[in-house]
Design an enzyme around this catalytic site. Structure first.
Site, PDB file in Angstrom:
ATOM      1  N   LYS A   8       0.862  -1.202   0.000  1.00 51.48           N
ATOM      2  CA  LYS A   8       0.000   0.000   0.000  1.00 51.48           C
ATOM      3  C   LYS A   8       0.897   1.249   0.000  1.00 51.48           C
ATOM      4  O   LYS A   8       1.822   1.310  -0.775  1.00 51.48           O
ATOM      5  CB  LYS A   8      -0.978  -0.058   1.165  1.00 51.48           C
ATOM      6  CG  LYS A   8      -1.763  -1.365   1.178  1.00 51.48           C
ATOM      7  CD  LYS A   8      -2.868  -1.389   2.169  1.00 51.48           C
ATOM      8  CE  LYS A   8      -3.578  -2.732   2.102  1.00 51.48           C
ATOM      9  NZ  LYS A   8      -4.715  -2.833   2.986  1.00 51.48           N
ATOM     10  N   HIS A  89      -8.689  -3.472  -5.965  1.00 52.51           N
ATOM     11  CA  HIS A  89      -8.551  -3.483  -4.501  1.00 52.51           C
ATOM     12  C   HIS A  89      -9.639  -2.625  -3.854  1.00 52.51           C
ATOM     13  O   HIS A  89     -10.010  -1.583  -4.381  1.00 52.51           O
ATOM     14  CB  HIS A  89      -7.169  -2.979  -4.085  1.00 52.51           C
ATOM     15  CG  HIS A  89      -6.908  -3.240  -2.632  1.00 52.51           C
ATOM     16  ND1 HIS A  89      -7.354  -2.399  -1.650  1.00 52.51           N
ATOM     17  CD2 HIS A  89      -6.312  -4.279  -2.010  1.00 52.51           C
ATOM     18  CE1 HIS A  89      -7.021  -2.912  -0.470  1.00 52.51           C
ATOM     19  NE2 HIS A  89      -6.374  -4.045  -0.662  1.00 52.51           N
ATOM     20  N   GLU A 156     -11.104 -10.641  -0.634  1.00 44.41           N
ATOM     21  CA  GLU A 156     -10.732  -9.854   0.540  1.00 44.41           C
ATOM     22  C   GLU A 156     -11.982  -9.168   1.088  1.00 44.41           C
ATOM     23  O   GLU A 156     -12.365  -8.092   0.595  1.00 44.41           O
ATOM     24  CB  GLU A 156      -9.723  -8.769   0.154  1.00 44.41           C
ATOM     25  CG  GLU A 156      -8.431  -9.298  -0.407  1.00 44.41           C
ATOM     26  CD  GLU A 156      -7.294  -8.296  -0.240  1.00 44.41           C
ATOM     27  OE1 GLU A 156      -6.323  -8.628   0.424  1.00 44.41           O
ATOM     28  OE2 GLU A 156      -7.421  -7.163  -0.749  1.00 44.41           O
ATOM     29  N   SER A 193      -6.247  -9.168   6.987  1.00 42.33           N
ATOM     30  CA  SER A 193      -5.632  -9.420   8.301  1.00 42.33           C
ATOM     31  C   SER A 193      -4.967 -10.790   8.419  1.00 42.33           C
ATOM     32  O   SER A 193      -5.037 -11.428   9.473  1.00 42.33           O
ATOM     33  CB  SER A 193      -6.658  -9.211   9.418  1.00 42.33           C
ATOM     34  OG  SER A 193      -7.081  -7.857   9.432  1.00 42.33           O
TER      35      SER A 193
HETATM   36  P1  PGA Z   1      -4.337  -6.372   5.566  1.00 40.85           P
HETATM   37  O1  PGA Z   1      -4.527  -5.866   4.061  1.00 40.85           O
HETATM   38  O2  PGA Z   1      -3.527  -7.636   5.521  1.00 40.85           O
HETATM   39  O3  PGA Z   1      -3.631  -5.255   6.282  1.00 40.85           O
HETATM   40  O4  PGA Z   1      -5.713  -6.625   6.118  1.00 40.85           O
HETATM   41  C1  PGA Z   1      -4.797  -6.781   3.031  1.00 40.85           C
HETATM   42  C2  PGA Z   1      -5.073  -6.051   1.742  1.00 40.85           C
HETATM   43  O5  PGA Z   1      -5.766  -5.025   1.772  1.00 40.85           O
HETATM   44  O6  PGA Z   1      -4.623  -6.488   0.665  1.00 40.85           O
END
Ligand code: PGA
Length: 232
Positions: A8, A89, A156, A193
């Site tokens: 990110k 995303h 996700e 997560s």
């Molecule tokens: P996260 O993000 O592992 O911090 O929950 C996953 C993603 O958004 O690809």
């Protein structure tokens, strides 16, 4: 198994370079069939000379070059040999308002250029609680060619991203089972997560072929622990 790290808006050019060198050395001792992908911020792109780790981008504009202020086109990605991209995303869909139409345009463009596409879908909490999950996820696959051989789909759930609480085993199992019926043999990743603890429970689920990791990928040791714990 596929292990994908989504940085990110984290890491700099120099911290990305040392991260990738370390991860690439680690990957040389991992089974050949383990695939490892890292998606750093665009400013960190470089020619890293890696053997096992693929470097992709979190976004790009569907044009080679031209007039689109603030965006990056395929010519700028080619300079660094980038061949993978994340599309759809939830942060881009929900926080930046990226539409299915634009996502599908990007999909077509990068498919034509033979990119590996990690295509994200996932429902917000209200849909999980009282909506039609199949219809919602189906709408995020609208105009997406599911027969493309370099497609990877990441499920996700929006309510599990960045919360520290991944979806439970049963939710992942049921959703991936439903997705398998919808998308055929496309590899399916779970994201939201994912952490080193409990990774085996997730990767042991049928129809989970890997993980897309945000927060817990930022520290290279933590991402390596995810990879080794999953295969222990
Ligand atoms: P996260 O993000 O592992 O911090 O929950 C996953 C993603 O958004 O690809």
């Amino acid at each position: 198994m596929i292990f994908a790290a989504n940085f990110k808006t984290n890491h700099t050019r120099s911290s990305t370079a040392s991260y990738l060198q370390q991860l690439d050395s680690f990957m040389q001792f991992q089974p050949e069939e383990s695939r490892c992908m890292v998606f750093p911020p665009l400013t960190a792109l470089d020619s890293f000379g890696l053997k096992r780790v693929e470097v992709g981008v979190q976004n790009a504009y569907p044009m080679q070059k031209g007039s689109m202020t603030g965006e990056v086109g395929s010519e700028q990605l080619e300079e660094f040999g980038v061949g993978s991209i994340i599309l759809g995303h939830s942060e881009r869909r929900h926080k930046l308002g990226e539409t299915q139409e634009l996502i599908a345009q990007k999909y077509e463009y990068f498919k034509e250029r033979e990119f590996t596409i990690v295509y994200c879908i996932g429902e917000p909490l209200e849909v999980r609680k009282s909506g039609d999950l199949k219809e919602y996820l189906g709408s995020q696959l609208e105009n997406i060619d599911l027969a493309y051989e370099r497609l990877i789909i990441a499920y996700e759930p929006v309510w599990a991203i960045g919360t520290g609480e991944s979806a439970d085993r049963e939710t992942i199992a049921q959703t991936h089972d439903m997705l398998r019926q919808m998308v055929g043999s496309v590899p399916l990743l779970y994201g939201g997560s994912v952490k080193p603890d409990g990774i085996q429970e997730i990767t042991g689920i049928e129809n989970v072929e890997g993980v897309l990791v945000g927060s817990a990928s930022l520290d290279v040791k933590s991402f390596e622990a995810i990879i080794s714990n999953a295969q222990a």
